[in-house]
Design an enzyme around this catalytic site. Structure first.
Site, PDB file in Angstrom:
ATOM      1  N   LYS A  80       0.815  -1.209   0.000  1.00 45.93           N
ATOM      2  CA  LYS A  80       0.000   0.000   0.000  1.00 45.93           C
ATOM      3  C   LYS A  80       0.853   1.264   0.000  1.00 45.93           C
ATOM      4  CE  LYS A  80      -3.399  -2.418   2.899  1.00 45.93           C
ATOM      5  NZ  LYS A  80      -4.077  -2.429   4.219  1.00 45.93           N
ATOM      6  N   ARG A 101      14.558 -10.279   5.703  1.00 51.30           N
ATOM      7  CA  ARG A 101      15.204 -10.421   4.392  1.00 51.30           C
ATOM      8  C   ARG A 101      14.636  -9.352   3.476  1.00 51.30           C
ATOM      9  NH1 ARG A 101      16.278 -15.806   0.887  1.00 51.30           N
ATOM     10  NH2 ARG A 101      17.922 -15.861   2.447  1.00 51.30           N
ATOM     11  N   HIS A 129      24.738 -12.295   4.321  1.00 49.89           N
ATOM     12  CA  HIS A 129      23.802 -13.321   4.805  1.00 49.89           C
ATOM     13  C   HIS A 129      24.461 -13.990   6.008  1.00 49.89           C
ATOM     14  CE1 HIS A 129      20.605 -16.064   4.961  1.00 49.89           C
ATOM     15  NE2 HIS A 129      20.591 -16.532   3.730  1.00 49.89           N
TER      16      HIS A 129
END
Length: 310
Positions: A80, A101, A129
């Site tokens: 939105k 993530r 990561h």
């Protein structure tokens, strides 16, 4: 900002890594507990994931905590037009820890700047990561008995592969020798080659995945060429099948060799490798639960039962 966040593997010292590995070993031996009883963890996955999200959620559930969040940004208010800042500040009202993530590099670091809740980076673009790195280190330690003086061959997408970037940085403390196997388009970025040079890390670069490279390796770390990182589909098609590991290629490899892959694979490892005892990628994924239990409890400042350590 909460200093217990884990955004980059560079955020933690060698001793902190070793402590996390010891804690991962504890959780492999004691996978279920109520250490997170009453705690709520948000998993905010703005980018698709299977193993990372499920292993984080399994880690929380096995620790007795609760999970909220989303696995598809289109189901969140970002669809939105809500900003990342507003999403993070809103979610922070409800949880004790955020696992995130995001497709944009630096998004996790930004999240730590707008909340006091610890943030664990579950992957930001082609950048870092760190939780994958901890499970990779744990897998290497379990299979080799040491992290020291190993020859690690990284194959495939070394340009966009955040897992190899993080692992390279973590191994700086353990005197590794790296073999970087990639085409020119996907070679290890200059910043990471410069990092090796600055820290005295030995490496060689290869465009050929040769028997000499394979047979000198203690660890072969295969990677998927990531279609989602390419803006030009033709460029992806050009490089996607350049490196493929087949069982016959392992005939003269070292007895201790283990093959790792962060998964998912496409066709860079043939299925005929799966039954070879040197294949370790499915066990590697399993180790992710223990490594992430270690990271979560550390971020929340939770001690593990001292009587059961060791």
């Amino acid at each position: 900002m909460n200093t217990s966040s884990l955004v980059s593997i560079a955020d933690i010292s060698k001793q902190q890594m070793l402590d996390l590995l010891e804690r991962a070993k504890y959780f492999e031996e004691h996978p279920s507990s109520d250490l997170l009883n009453g705690r709520v963890v948000a998993t905010l996955f703005f980018e698709p994931s299977t193993r990372t999200r499920l292993s984080f959620e399994t880690a929380v559930n096995r620790l007795g905590g609760r999970v909220i969040g989303f696995s598809d940004a289109s189901t969140s208010s970002t669809s939105k037009g809500e900003t990342l800042k507003d999403t993070i500040k809103m979610v922070s009202n409800y949880v004790d820890l955020i696992v995130m993530r995001h497709h944009l590099e630096g998004a996790a670091r930004y999240a730590t700047e707008v909340t006091d809740v610890p943030v664990i980076n579950a992957g930001d673009g082609a950048n870092q990561h760190p939780s994958q790195t901890m499970l990779d280190l744990y897998s290497i330690l379990k299979t080799q008995g040491t992290l020291e003086n190993l020859t690690i061959t990284m194959v495939g997408d070394l340009k966009y592969g955040r897992t190899v970037h993080s692992l390279l940085m973590a191994m700086q403390y353990f005197n590794p020798t790296f073999r970087f196997v990639a085409c020119d388009e996907l070679r290890m970025p200059k910043e990471y080659r410069d990092f090796c040079d600055a820290n005295g890390i030995k490496y060689t670069e290869h465009t050929d995945f040769s028997p000499e490279v394979i047979n000198s390796s203690d660890i072969i770390y295969m990677t998927r060429v990531q279609r989602e990182r390419f803006s030009d589909v033709m460029e992806y098609e050009k490089v996607k099948n350049l490196y493929n590991l087949r069982n016959a290629m392992l005939a003269d490899s070292k007895p201790n060799l283990k093959i790792l892959h962060p998964l998912p694979r496409v066709n860079e490892i043939d299925i005929d490798v799966d039954d070879n005892p040197k294949a370790y990628y499915f066990e590697q994924a399993r180790n992710g639960v223990f490594a992430r239990q270690a990271i979560i409890t550390t971020a929340l400042g939770i001690e593990i039962p001292s009587a059961d350590k060791a």
